[in-house]
Design a protein around this motif. Structure first.
Motif, mmCIF file in Angstrom:
data_model
loop_
_atom_site.group_PDB
_atom_site.id
_atom_site.type_symbol
_atom_site.label_atom_id
_atom_site.label_comp_id
_atom_site.label_asym_id
_atom_site.label_seq_id
_atom_site.Cartn_x
_atom_site.Cartn_y
_atom_site.Cartn_z
ATOM 1 N N VAL A 31 47.810 39.249 34.782
ATOM 2 C CA VAL A 31 46.724 39.396 36.111
ATOM 3 C C VAL A 31 45.416 39.225 35.412
ATOM 4 O O VAL A 31 44.929 40.375 34.736
ATOM 5 C CB VAL A 31 47.376 40.136 37.273
ATOM 6 N N LEU A 32 44.222 38.978 35.862
ATOM 7 C CA LEU A 32 43.037 38.813 35.670
ATOM 8 C C LEU A 32 42.268 39.729 36.550
ATOM 9 O O LEU A 32 42.426 39.373 38.048
ATOM 10 C CB LEU A 32 42.452 37.350 35.956
ATOM 11 N N LEU A 33 42.047 40.771 36.776
ATOM 12 C CA LEU A 33 41.904 41.953 37.600
ATOM 13 C C LEU A 33 40.217 42.133 37.798
ATOM 14 O O LEU A 33 40.036 42.644 37.805
ATOM 15 C CB LEU A 33 43.048 42.351 38.174
ATOM 16 N N ASP A 34 39.831 41.555 39.160
ATOM 17 C CA ASP A 34 38.329 42.605 39.225
ATOM 18 C C ASP A 34 38.680 44.126 39.694
ATOM 19 O O ASP A 34 39.949 44.015 40.781
ATOM 20 C CB ASP A 34 37.114 41.601 40.411
ATOM 21 N N ILE A 35 37.798 44.689 39.418
ATOM 22 C CA ILE A 35 38.129 46.186 40.137
ATOM 23 C C ILE A 35 37.560 46.307 41.407
ATOM 24 O O ILE A 35 37.923 46.497 42.499
ATOM 25 C CB ILE A 35 37.244 47.050 39.680
ATOM 26 N N MET A 36 36.072 45.817 41.785
ATOM 27 C CA MET A 36 35.530 45.990 43.322
ATOM 28 C C MET A 36 36.247 44.219 44.257
ATOM 29 O O MET A 36 35.234 43.515 43.927
ATOM 30 C CB MET A 36 34.158 45.733 42.976
ATOM 31 N N LEU A 37 37.046 44.978 44.808
ATOM 32 C CA LEU A 37 37.472 44.208 45.480
ATOM 33 C C LEU A 37 38.156 44.934 47.151
ATOM 34 O O LEU A 37 37.891 45.426 47.179
ATOM 35 C CB LEU A 37 39.181 43.629 45.329
ATOM 36 N N PRO A 38 37.700 43.201 48.393
ATOM 37 C CA PRO A 38 38.219 43.976 49.384
ATOM 38 C C PRO A 38 39.538 44.480 49.614
ATOM 39 O O PRO A 38 40.693 44.185 49.117
ATOM 40 C CB PRO A 38 38.092 42.643 50.590
ATOM 41 N N LYS A 39 39.378 45.609 51.059
ATOM 42 C CA LYS A 39 40.319 45.957 50.959
ATOM 43 C C LYS A 39 42.497 46.825 50.518
ATOM 44 O O LYS A 39 42.513 48.224 50.578
ATOM 45 C CB LYS A 39 41.486 44.301 51.577
ATOM 46 N N ARG A 40 41.755 46.401 48.797
ATOM 47 C CA ARG A 40 42.214 47.415 47.982
ATOM 48 C C ARG A 40 41.677 47.319 46.742
ATOM 49 O O ARG A 40 41.852 45.901 46.358
ATOM 50 C CB ARG A 40 43.885 46.849 48.152
ATOM 51 N N ASP A 41 41.258 48.353 45.863
ATOM 52 C CA ASP A 41 39.978 47.717 44.607
ATOM 53 C C ASP A 41 41.825 48.127 43.963
ATOM 54 O O ASP A 41 42.481 48.028 43.865
ATOM 55 C CB ASP A 41 39.233 49.328 44.296
ATOM 56 N N GLY A 42 40.674 47.424 42.138
ATOM 57 C CA GLY A 42 41.509 46.257 41.530
ATOM 58 C C GLY A 42 42.498 47.780 39.569
ATOM 59 O O GLY A 42 43.716 47.737 40.349
ATOM 60 N N LEU A 43 41.551 49.196 40.426
ATOM 61 C CA LEU A 43 42.683 50.064 39.888
ATOM 62 C C LEU A 43 43.379 50.363 40.712
ATOM 63 O O LEU A 43 44.622 50.353 39.943
ATOM 64 C CB LEU A 43 40.819 51.079 39.721
ATOM 65 N N SER A 44 43.520 50.355 41.727
ATOM 66 C CA SER A 44 44.547 51.233 42.466
ATOM 67 C C SER A 44 45.632 49.489 42.282
ATOM 68 O O SER A 44 46.617 49.832 42.926
ATOM 69 C CB SER A 44 44.514 50.927 44.429
ATOM 70 N N VAL A 45 45.459 48.244 42.629
ATOM 71 C CA VAL A 45 46.294 47.469 42.066
ATOM 72 C C VAL A 45 46.932 47.375 41.145
ATOM 73 O O VAL A 45 48.236 47.761 40.812
ATOM 74 C CB VAL A 45 45.229 45.998 42.520
ATOM 75 N N CYS A 46 46.242 48.102 40.358
ATOM 76 C CA CYS A 46 46.778 48.421 38.999
ATOM 77 C C CYS A 46 48.015 49.403 38.806
ATOM 78 O O CYS A 46 48.913 49.260 38.055
ATOM 79 C CB CYS A 46 45.711 48.816 37.781
ATOM 80 N N GLU A 47 47.574 50.655 39.177
ATOM 81 C CA GLU A 47 48.433 51.514 39.195
ATOM 82 C C GLU A 47 49.753 51.046 39.828
ATOM 83 O O GLU A 47 50.226 51.363 39.327
ATOM 84 C CB GLU A 47 48.213 52.641 40.518
ATOM 85 N N ALA A 48 49.450 49.991 41.177
ATOM 86 C CA ALA A 48 51.133 49.563 41.634
ATOM 87 C C ALA A 48 51.532 49.116 41.075
ATOM 88 O O ALA A 48 52.787 48.923 40.838
ATOM 89 C CB ALA A 48 49.983 48.734 43.263
ATOM 90 N N VAL A 49 51.487 48.229 39.812
ATOM 91 C CA VAL A 49 51.795 47.647 39.227
ATOM 92 C C VAL A 49 52.463 48.376 37.979
ATOM 93 O O VAL A 49 53.822 47.607 37.866
ATOM 94 C CB VAL A 49 50.556 46.341 38.831
ATOM 95 N N ARG A 50 51.219 48.987 37.834
ATOM 96 C CA ARG A 50 52.650 49.674 36.684
ATOM 97 C C ARG A 50 53.546 50.586 37.437
ATOM 98 O O ARG A 50 54.486 51.448 36.726
ATOM 99 C CB ARG A 50 51.438 51.010 35.853
ATOM 100 N N ALA A 51 53.231 50.828 38.063
ATOM 101 C CA ALA A 51 54.697 51.958 38.998
ATOM 102 C C ALA A 51 55.687 50.620 39.266
ATOM 103 O O ALA A 51 56.769 51.916 39.872
ATOM 104 C CB ALA A 51 53.405 52.214 40.548
ATOM 105 N N ASN A 52 55.411 49.734 39.580
ATOM 106 C CA ASN A 52 57.105 49.310 39.984
ATOM 107 C C ASN A 52 57.782 48.724 38.418
ATOM 108 O O ASN A 52 57.281 46.819 37.542
ATOM 109 C CB ASN A 52 56.090 47.465 40.485
ATOM 110 N N PRO A 53 58.755 48.966 38.396
ATOM 111 C CA PRO A 53 59.324 48.325 37.326
ATOM 112 C C PRO A 53 60.155 46.448 36.956
ATOM 113 O O PRO A 53 59.998 46.422 36.225
ATOM 114 C CB PRO A 53 61.022 49.816 36.805
ATOM 115 N N ASP A 54 60.166 46.540 38.024
ATOM 116 C CA ASP A 54 59.673 44.915 37.859
ATOM 117 C C ASP A 54 58.798 44.077 37.742
ATOM 118 O O ASP A 54 59.115 43.231 36.612
ATOM 119 C CB ASP A 54 60.397 44.978 39.323
#
Length: 129
Positions: free
Chosen positions: A50-73
């Motif tokens: 994932v190439l991930l920007d931090i400043m994003l609409p609706k949900r920021d990149g840091l939150s996305v990063c956390e969600a990805v790492r919280a999912n064992p899949d």
């Protein structure tokens, strides 16, 4: 082997350049323009990187990063943050939340290509005209 790259970026010109270099490297590329779309895209098909920007609409990149790492899949997904936030504390926060690497904008597409390919165990990048 073809790898899958999810570009999560809301700036069209940046999306075009990242899409170009990733496709030129032989990767399959999908685009998400905001954080919510990124997580939906990951549920549809798990990318390798994932190439991930931090400043994003609706949900920021840091939150996305956390969600990805919280999912064992998604444990094997590599995350490369590409951000205009250049303070060391921003980089440290992204890495502490599970990002594998961090590049500050502006960056060269060649550097992005080399870092993505290194994450995937691939040497080098194609020449960009």
């Amino acid at each position: 082997m073809t790898y899958s790259v999810l570009v999560v970026e809301d700036e069209p010109n940046i999306v075009l350049s990242l899409q170009f270099i990733m496709k030129r490297s032989g990767h399959e590329v999908r685009i998400a323009e905001d954080g919510e779309a990124a997580l939906l895209a990951m549920k549809e098909k798990t990318p390798d990187v994932v190439l991930l920007d931090i400043m994003l609409p609706k949900r920021d990149g840091l939150s996305v990063c956390e969600a990805v790492r919280a999912n064992p899949d998604w444990a094997g997904v590599k995350i490369l943050v590409l951000s205009a936030k250049s303070r060391e504390s921003d980089k440290e926060r992204a890495l502490s939340l599970g990002a594998d690497d961090y590049i500050t904008k502006p960056y060269s597409t060649r550097e992005v290509c080399e870092r993505v390919n290194a994450m995937l165990g691939i040497d080098g990048c194609p020449q960009v005209p």
